[in-house]
Enzyme design. Sequence first.
Site, PDB file in Angstrom:
ATOM      1  N   ARG A  40     -65.238 -31.912  -2.699  1.00  0.00           N
ATOM      2  CA  ARG A  40     -64.846 -32.906  -3.670  1.00  0.00           C
ATOM      3  C   ARG A  40     -65.230 -34.318  -3.261  1.00  0.00           C
ATOM      4  O   ARG A  40     -65.192 -35.219  -4.053  1.00  0.00           O
ATOM      5  CB  ARG A  40     -63.321 -32.802  -3.896  1.00  0.00           C
ATOM      6  CG  ARG A  40     -62.917 -31.492  -4.583  1.00  0.00           C
ATOM      7  CD  ARG A  40     -61.394 -31.430  -4.804  1.00  0.00           C
ATOM      8  NE  ARG A  40     -60.748 -31.211  -3.534  1.00  0.00           N
ATOM      9  CZ  ARG A  40     -60.439 -29.991  -3.046  1.00  0.00           C
ATOM     10  NH1 ARG A  40     -60.719 -28.903  -3.730  1.00  0.00           N
ATOM     11  NH2 ARG A  40     -59.853 -29.836  -1.892  1.00  0.00           N
ATOM     12  N   GLY A  41     -65.590 -34.477  -1.969  1.00  0.00           N
ATOM     13  CA  GLY A  41     -65.751 -35.834  -1.420  1.00  0.00           C
ATOM     14  C   GLY A  41     -66.793 -36.710  -2.081  1.00  0.00           C
ATOM     15  O   GLY A  41     -66.697 -37.939  -2.022  1.00  0.00           O
ATOM     16  N   GLU A  96     -74.046 -36.019  -1.103  1.00  0.00           N
ATOM     17  CA  GLU A  96     -72.978 -35.731  -0.130  1.00  0.00           C
ATOM     18  C   GLU A  96     -72.189 -37.000   0.181  1.00  0.00           C
ATOM     19  O   GLU A  96     -72.732 -38.103   0.139  1.00  0.00           O
ATOM     20  CB  GLU A  96     -73.602 -35.221   1.178  1.00  0.00           C
ATOM     21  CG  GLU A  96     -73.414 -33.740   1.420  1.00  0.00           C
ATOM     22  CD  GLU A  96     -71.992 -33.361   1.824  1.00  0.00           C
ATOM     23  OE1 GLU A  96     -71.019 -33.983   1.334  1.00  0.00           O
ATOM     24  OE2 GLU A  96     -71.858 -32.437   2.625  1.00  0.00           O
ATOM     25  N   ASP A  97     -70.934 -36.828   0.535  1.00  0.00           N
ATOM     26  CA  ASP A  97     -70.154 -37.985   0.970  1.00  0.00           C
ATOM     27  C   ASP A  97     -70.575 -38.433   2.368  1.00  0.00           C
ATOM     28  O   ASP A  97     -70.817 -39.597   2.606  1.00  0.00           O
ATOM     29  CB  ASP A  97     -68.638 -37.700   0.909  1.00  0.00           C
ATOM     30  CG  ASP A  97     -68.218 -36.419   1.637  1.00  0.00           C
ATOM     31  OD1 ASP A  97     -69.082 -35.717   2.210  1.00  0.00           O
ATOM     32  OD2 ASP A  97     -67.008 -36.130   1.618  1.00  0.00           O
ATOM     33  N   ASP A 100     -71.935 -35.270   9.065  1.00  0.00           N
ATOM     34  CA  ASP A 100     -71.203 -35.371  10.326  1.00  0.00           C
ATOM     35  C   ASP A 100     -71.928 -34.490  11.361  1.00  0.00           C
ATOM     36  O   ASP A 100     -72.907 -34.925  11.953  1.00  0.00           O
ATOM     37  CB  ASP A 100     -69.756 -34.937  10.047  1.00  0.00           C
ATOM     38  CG  ASP A 100     -68.812 -35.156  11.197  1.00  0.00           C
ATOM     39  OD1 ASP A 100     -69.002 -36.112  11.963  1.00  0.00           O
ATOM     40  OD2 ASP A 100     -67.857 -34.367  11.346  1.00  0.00           O
ATOM     41  N   LYS A 128     -72.681 -40.055  10.402  1.00  0.00           N
ATOM     42  CA  LYS A 128     -72.202 -40.316  11.768  1.00  0.00           C
ATOM     43  C   LYS A 128     -73.212 -39.695  12.714  1.00  0.00           C
ATOM     44  O   LYS A 128     -73.041 -38.554  13.158  1.00  0.00           O
ATOM     45  CB  LYS A 128     -70.841 -39.650  11.993  1.00  0.00           C
ATOM     46  CG  LYS A 128     -69.671 -40.267  11.265  1.00  0.00           C
ATOM     47  CD  LYS A 128     -68.411 -39.491  11.672  1.00  0.00           C
ATOM     48  CE  LYS A 128     -67.296 -39.714  10.696  1.00  0.00           C
ATOM     49  NZ  LYS A 128     -66.183 -38.752  10.925  1.00  0.00           N
ATOM     50  N   PHE A 149     -62.937 -41.113  12.034  1.00  0.00           N
ATOM     51  CA  PHE A 149     -62.638 -40.435  10.773  1.00  0.00           C
ATOM     52  C   PHE A 149     -62.327 -41.478   9.711  1.00  0.00           C
ATOM     53  O   PHE A 149     -61.549 -42.387   9.936  1.00  0.00           O
ATOM     54  CB  PHE A 149     -61.464 -39.468  10.940  1.00  0.00           C
ATOM     55  CG  PHE A 149     -61.435 -38.436   9.843  1.00  0.00           C
ATOM     56  CD1 PHE A 149     -62.238 -37.303   9.924  1.00  0.00           C
ATOM     57  CD2 PHE A 149     -60.641 -38.626   8.723  1.00  0.00           C
ATOM     58  CE1 PHE A 149     -62.236 -36.365   8.894  1.00  0.00           C
ATOM     59  CE2 PHE A 149     -60.643 -37.682   7.695  1.00  0.00           C
ATOM     60  CZ  PHE A 149     -61.434 -36.558   7.783  1.00  0.00           C
ATOM     61  N   VAL A 150     -62.987 -41.350   8.555  1.00  0.00           N
ATOM     62  CA  VAL A 150     -62.830 -42.361   7.507  1.00  0.00           C
ATOM     63  C   VAL A 150     -62.349 -41.722   6.201  1.00  0.00           C
ATOM     64  O   VAL A 150     -62.556 -40.529   5.964  1.00  0.00           O
ATOM     65  CB  VAL A 150     -64.152 -43.129   7.260  1.00  0.00           C
ATOM     66  CG1 VAL A 150     -64.522 -43.963   8.475  1.00  0.00           C
ATOM     67  CG2 VAL A 150     -65.286 -42.182   6.876  1.00  0.00           C
ATOM     68  N   ASP A 156     -61.354 -37.872   1.881  1.00  0.00           N
ATOM     69  CA  ASP A 156     -59.917 -37.668   2.043  1.00  0.00           C
ATOM     70  C   ASP A 156     -59.543 -37.344   3.475  1.00  0.00           C
ATOM     71  O   ASP A 156     -60.379 -36.954   4.287  1.00  0.00           O
ATOM     72  CB  ASP A 156     -59.466 -36.488   1.178  1.00  0.00           C
ATOM     73  CG  ASP A 156     -59.919 -35.154   1.791  1.00  0.00           C
ATOM     74  OD1 ASP A 156     -61.127 -34.992   2.029  1.00  0.00           O
ATOM     75  OD2 ASP A 156     -59.056 -34.292   2.057  1.00  0.00           O
ATOM     76  N   ARG A 162     -58.401 -40.502  -1.478  1.00  0.00           N
ATOM     77  CA  ARG A 162     -59.711 -40.447  -2.145  1.00  0.00           C
ATOM     78  C   ARG A 162     -59.922 -41.620  -3.101  1.00  0.00           C
ATOM     79  O   ARG A 162     -61.042 -42.024  -3.369  1.00  0.00           O
ATOM     80  CB  ARG A 162     -59.851 -39.151  -2.957  1.00  0.00           C
ATOM     81  CG  ARG A 162     -59.964 -37.895  -2.126  1.00  0.00           C
ATOM     82  CD  ARG A 162     -60.432 -36.744  -3.020  1.00  0.00           C
ATOM     83  NE  ARG A 162     -60.175 -35.442  -2.421  1.00  0.00           N
ATOM     84  CZ  ARG A 162     -61.005 -34.831  -1.570  1.00  0.00           C
ATOM     85  NH1 ARG A 162     -62.112 -35.414  -1.193  1.00  0.00           N
ATOM     86  NH2 ARG A 162     -60.707 -33.639  -1.094  1.00  0.00           N
TER      87      ARG A 162
HETATM   88  P1  IMP Z   1     -70.517 -31.568   8.645  1.00  0.00           P
HETATM   89  O1  IMP Z   1     -70.744 -30.169   8.143  1.00  0.00           O
HETATM   90  O2  IMP Z   1     -69.874 -31.582  10.007  1.00  0.00           O
HETATM   91  O3  IMP Z   1     -71.741 -32.448   8.571  1.00  0.00           O
HETATM   92  O4  IMP Z   1     -69.389 -32.184   7.758  1.00  0.00           O
HETATM   93  C1  IMP Z   1     -69.622 -32.628   6.502  1.00  0.00           C
HETATM   94  C2  IMP Z   1     -68.318 -32.658   5.748  1.00  0.00           C
HETATM   95  O5  IMP Z   1     -67.198 -32.936   6.590  1.00  0.00           O
HETATM   96  C3  IMP Z   1     -68.341 -33.788   4.761  1.00  0.00           C
HETATM   97  O6  IMP Z   1     -68.895 -33.374   3.546  1.00  0.00           O
HETATM   98  C4  IMP Z   1     -66.885 -34.156   4.647  1.00  0.00           C
HETATM   99  O7  IMP Z   1     -66.271 -33.359   3.655  1.00  0.00           O
HETATM  100  C5  IMP Z   1     -66.296 -33.816   5.976  1.00  0.00           C
HETATM  101  N1  IMP Z   1     -66.143 -35.022   6.816  1.00  0.00           N
HETATM  102  C6  IMP Z   1     -66.820 -35.312   7.954  1.00  0.00           C
HETATM  103  N2  IMP Z   1     -66.426 -36.490   8.482  1.00  0.00           N
HETATM  104  C7  IMP Z   1     -65.486 -36.967   7.655  1.00  0.00           C
HETATM  105  C8  IMP Z   1     -64.698 -38.175   7.654  1.00  0.00           C
HETATM  106  O8  IMP Z   1     -64.783 -39.065   8.522  1.00  0.00           O
HETATM  107  N3  IMP Z   1     -63.824 -38.305   6.615  1.00  0.00           N
HETATM  108  C9  IMP Z   1     -63.684 -37.369   5.630  1.00  0.00           C
HETATM  109  N4  IMP Z   1     -64.409 -36.244   5.590  1.00  0.00           N
HETATM  110  C10 IMP Z   1     -65.295 -36.028   6.594  1.00  0.00           C
HETATM  111 MG    MG Z   2     -67.839 -33.050   1.854  1.00  0.00          MG
END
Ligand code: IMP
Ligand code: MG
Length: 178
Positions: A40-41, A96-97, A100, A128, A149-150, A156, A162
Amino acid sequence: MTIGRVLIPAERLQARVAELARQIDAESAGHDLVLVGVLRGAFIFLSDLLRALATPASVDFISVSSYGAGTQTSGEVRIVHDVKAPLAGRDVIVVEDIVDSGHTLHALLHHLQAHRPRTLRSCALLSKPSRRVLPMEATWTGFEIPDEFVVGYGLDYAERHRGLPYVATLRPEAPHEA
Ligand code: IMP
Ligand code: MG
């Protein structure tokens, strides 16, 4: 957890979304764009980006299993809700939001490639870089941020925050606030 400090104020978000839209427009002449928002981000970022784009675009959404209530990701990414729009031969942009570890973007690109789009690109509001496990980079990135973490602007923590118009860090609640 409660709101810490504002990392990216609303005006900077809006200005950067406009810049991203200009870049996407410049690299999408003649394209049949489909924005695929990752629920949902990304829903707020997607809605602002769509309105800032001059290139016509259709919209669909995809949902993947993710963090639950915590702040750690795992290498396992499951498609919970797939796209409905036909993507074959079209120009898909995953919206994508935040990138990470890179696991989610990696899995999404792999999954969407199977739909045989003509082009497959990605646009992430945040990144990040210091957290990468897989060497993934979105085609367009709004802001690189430190390993914190943001929340806000769609992102969220345990489904909270959100709706904030800015991106902020979190901090533990002081005892008198709990
Ligand atoms: P990844 O698979 O580790 O790259 O994570 C991606 C997903 O993790 C993003 O689409 C977010 O939903 C969530 N996420 C990662 N870091 C944050 C953060 O700082 N705040 C909120 N959601 C995060
Ligand atoms: Mg996400």
